[in-house]
Design an enzyme around this catalytic site. Structure first.
Site, short mmCIF file in Angstrom:
data_model
loop_
_atom_site.label_atom_id
_atom_site.label_comp_id
_atom_site.label_asym_id
_atom_site.label_seq_id
_atom_site.Cartn_x
_atom_site.Cartn_y
_atom_site.Cartn_z
N ASN A 150 -6.54 -1.01 8.44
CA ASN A 150 -7.31 -1.05 9.69
C ASN A 150 -8.39 0.03 9.79
OD1 ASN A 150 -5.23 0.84 9.97
ND2 ASN A 150 -5.25 0.66 12.18
N GLY A 226 1.67 2.18 7.97
CA GLY A 226 1.64 0.73 7.86
C GLY A 226 2.63 0.11 8.83
N THR A 230 7.66 -2.67 6.58
CA THR A 230 7.42 -2.02 5.28
C THR A 230 7.99 -0.60 5.30
OG1 THR A 230 5.30 -3.19 5.33
CG2 THR A 230 5.64 -1.68 3.51
N GLU A 461 1.88 13.67 11.55
CA GLU A 461 0.74 14.09 10.75
C GLU A 461 -0.12 15.01 11.62
OE1 GLU A 461 -0.88 10.27 9.33
OE2 GLU A 461 0.25 10.66 7.49
P1 NDP Z 1 1.63 -2.95 5.67
O1 NDP Z 1 2.93 -2.31 6.01
O2 NDP Z 1 1.63 -4.38 5.29
O3 NDP Z 1 0.92 -2.19 4.47
C1 NDP Z 1 0.60 -0.82 4.49
C2 NDP Z 1 0.44 -0.32 3.06
O4 NDP Z 1 1.69 -0.40 2.39
C3 NDP Z 1 -0.53 -1.17 2.23
O5 NDP Z 1 -1.20 -0.35 1.31
C4 NDP Z 1 0.42 -2.12 1.54
O6 NDP Z 1 -0.13 -2.68 0.40
C5 NDP Z 1 1.57 -1.18 1.22
N1 NDP Z 1 2.85 -1.84 0.96
C6 NDP Z 1 3.28 -3.06 1.34
N2 NDP Z 1 4.53 -3.29 0.87
C7 NDP Z 1 4.90 -2.19 0.18
C8 NDP Z 1 6.08 -1.80 -0.53
N3 NDP Z 1 7.13 -2.60 -0.66
N4 NDP Z 1 6.12 -0.58 -1.11
C9 NDP Z 1 5.07 0.26 -0.99
N5 NDP Z 1 3.92 -0.05 -0.36
C10 NDP Z 1 3.83 -1.24 0.25
O7 NDP Z 1 0.68 -2.67 6.91
P2 NDP Z 1 -0.79 -3.23 7.14
O8 NDP Z 1 -1.66 -2.85 5.99
O9 NDP Z 1 -0.68 -4.65 7.55
O10 NDP Z 1 -1.27 -2.33 8.38
C11 NDP Z 1 -1.04 -2.66 9.69
C12 NDP Z 1 0.13 -1.88 10.25
O11 NDP Z 1 -0.11 -0.49 10.14
C13 NDP Z 1 0.37 -2.13 11.73
O12 NDP Z 1 1.74 -2.33 11.96
C14 NDP Z 1 -0.10 -0.85 12.38
O13 NDP Z 1 0.52 -0.57 13.61
C15 NDP Z 1 0.26 0.16 11.36
N6 NDP Z 1 -0.53 1.37 11.55
C16 NDP Z 1 0.11 2.49 12.02
C17 NDP Z 1 -0.61 3.64 12.26
C18 NDP Z 1 0.08 4.89 12.73
O14 NDP Z 1 -0.53 5.95 12.63
N7 NDP Z 1 1.29 4.84 13.24
C19 NDP Z 1 -2.06 3.69 12.07
C20 NDP Z 1 -2.62 2.45 11.58
C21 NDP Z 1 -1.87 1.33 11.33
P3 NDP Z 1 -0.81 -4.16 0.51
O15 NDP Z 1 -1.93 -4.05 1.43
O16 NDP Z 1 -1.21 -4.43 -0.88
O17 NDP Z 1 0.30 -5.06 0.99
#
Ligand code: NDP
Length: 480
Positions: A150, A226, A230, A461
């Site tokens: 994002n 993320g 995950t 963080e």
């Molecule tokens: P994901 O959890 O799908 O992915 C986040 C990252 O983790 C990506 O790089 C993804 O790779 C990677 N990933 C996925 N599966 C695995 C695994 N099994 N092991 C290690 N790494 C993995 O989240 P999104 O990218 O869809 O992001 C959106 C989410 O992030 C929302 O829920 C949002 O609320 C959260 N978010 C939280 C924030 C905070 O500060 N609390 C800030 C911004 C977002 P790939 O893309 O290749 O799947």
């Protein structure tokens, strides 16, 4: 077609397996580059490079390390236009947003931690007549940083800047959906004189390369941002290996509006807190609660303003909203609008895909959406949608709104609008969230702790919190 490459040991390289995956441009729905489909072998290669680099990087003087990171921050700034264009193209966000928020923030993150280490001091505890304790703060070693799509470079830098500043070597993975600015960062690191192997950037799928980072025994800490699902998987995998974990996860943030607020300021900010970055910011306030005496006025003004929002291609300087990040994500958001209707909600504006003209007709555009008439316990009001969709709900008392606001599994951020100082403090104290903004939204001081409670994450963080996470304390006692 352009091929992005991994950045390992100070050099760009193809993935060992030679496989690539498609990278889509959300504004057009077309594939525009290929990215490495890396796996555990690439992680191994990066770990070997990081192991060699660690003694050099961790023993470098703070001034030297700081200077390299300052040059990195300046390098991004010098290439501002290139980074802004890449971020917008990769993510679908308006160019104006990338230019005002994403890339300048990434510059600030590097600069902040580059200079913070010059002022960082560890504790000492004096024991009267007995001796003195002092606490060393040592870098952990090799750490893994995994970030979402994002705010791609912004959140990437939010992790790797403190990790590097604290003296660690980093294996980082951006989201496979938005890899481009992380790819560009390798060039900047080379230009800044970062020693080879200190920063390694691997591209690919979470389930393969991400998982291999989490499972690698020599990677001692994982900083992850993320989704909650995950995060849960990562915690389950890394905890038995006794890795340090920082998890910044999902949110379903309340935006609580009392009748005594500054209406114009609240309305202007609520537009942003609802729909900035197409609602794809973990801090967006997607559940809007409005005191009943203000509800009708708010609803009319808000819906009118939202329905006038301009959804356009990211290069259009007038665009309020650009494209959402991917086709599956667009479909997920639309499925929540259908769910809201099934749950008895009324769509007051939006709720549909927008088809633009010409080259943008296959892009992933959604009209900003406002829904009312839902119970606070329904799925639409409990689950994270992460798109341009908000619900509005009236309330009568502080107790009632606190109960509704605190009802989800999440607890990342909350926004509160009131001119009653006592109420502001009272409510801030009782909201279950890691961050509370009063009469404001997304005002970030880089020194403050950032993160959530409950299913929104573990750890914080920002500022010293991040430097503490990326170091191991060692207490030393000397007897008199
Ligand atoms: P994901 O959890 O799908 O992915 C986040 C990252 O983790 C990506 O790089 C993804 O790779 C990677 N990933 C996925 N599966 C695995 C695994 N099994 N092991 C290690 N790494 C993995 O989240 P999104 O990218 O869809 O992001 C959106 C989410 O992030 C929302 O829920 C949002 O609320 C959260 N978010 C939280 C924030 C905070 O500060 N609390 C800030 C911004 C977002 P790939 O893309 O290749 O799947």
């Amino acid at each position: 077609m352009e091929k992005l490459l991994n950045f390992i040991n100070g050099e760009y390289c193809e993935p060992i397996n030679g496989k690539f995956i498609d990278n889509y441009e959300p504004a057009t729905g077309k594939v525009y580059s290929l990215i490495p489909d890396s796996d555990a072998n690439d992680v191994e290669k990066a770990v070997e490079a990081a192991e060699k680099a660690f003694p050099v990087w961790s023993s470098m003087s703070i001034e030297e390390r700081s200077a390299i990171l300052v040059r990195l921050s300046e390098g991004i700034e010098r290439r501002m236009d290139e980074f802004v264009a890449a971020e917008s193209k990769d993510n679908g966000k308006p160019v104006t947003l990338a230019a005002h928020v994403d890339i300048p923030r990434a510059v600030s993150n590097f600069h902040f931690f580059a200079t913070a280490i010059l002022h960082y001091a560890s504790e000492s505890h004096y024991m009267e007549g007995v001796g003195v304790n002092y606490t060393l703060r040592k870098p952990i070693g090799i750490v893994g940083c995994i970030s979402p799509w994002n705010l791609p470079l912004y959140l990437f830098s939010w992790k790797i800047a403190p990790a590097l500043a604290a003296g660690n070597c980093v294996i980082a993975k951006p989201s496979e959906i938005t890899p481009y600015t992380a790819y560009l960062l390798g060039k900047v690191a080379q230009e800044a004189g970062m020693p080879a192997g200190v920063l390694n950037i691997l591209h690919g799928l979470g389930g393969s390369v991400g998982d291999a980072i989490v499972k690698h025994p020599k990677i001692k800490a994982i900083s992850f941002t993320g989704g909650t699902k995950t995060g849960e998987y990562i915690a389950r995998t890394a905890a038995p290996m006794f890795k340090k974990l920082s998890l910044e996860l999902g949110g379903k943030n309340p935006n609580i509006i009392f009748a005594d607020c500054d209406f114009d300021e609240m309305l202007k900010t609520t537009m942003r807190s609802s729909f900035a970055n197409q609602g794809q910011i973990c801090l967006c306030g997607s559940r809007i609660f409005v005191e009943r005496s203000l509800y009708a006025k708010f609803k009319e003004a808000f819906v009118e303003k939202v329905s006038r929002s301009i959804v356009s291609n990211p290069k259009d300087p007038k665009a309020n909203l650009g494209a959402v990040v991917s086709k599956p994500h667009m479909e997920k958001v639309l499925s929540y609008v259908e769910l809201a209707k099934e749950e008895g909600g009324t769509v007051l504006t939006g709720g549909e895909r927008v088809i633009l003209d010409g080259e943008y007709k296959e892009g992933y555009y959604l009209r900003p959406t406002v829904i009312e008439g839902l119970d606070y316990t329904c799925r639409t009001n409990q689950e994270e949608i992460f798109g341009p969709v908000v619900t509005i709900t009236p309330f009568d008392t502080e107790e009632e709104v606190l109960k509704m606001a605190n009802s989800t599994q999440y607890g990342l951020a909350a926004t509160l609008w009131t001119s009653d100082l006592q109420r502001a403090h009272r409510m801030a104290d009782q909201l279950h969230s890691g961050i509370v903004w009063i009469n404001a939204w997304l005002v970030r001081d880089l020194r403050t702790p950032f993160g959530g409670v409950k299913a929104s994450g573990v750890g914080r963080e920002g500022g010293w919190e991040a430097l503490r996470f990326f170091t191991e304390p060692k207490n030393v006692f000397i007897k008199y």
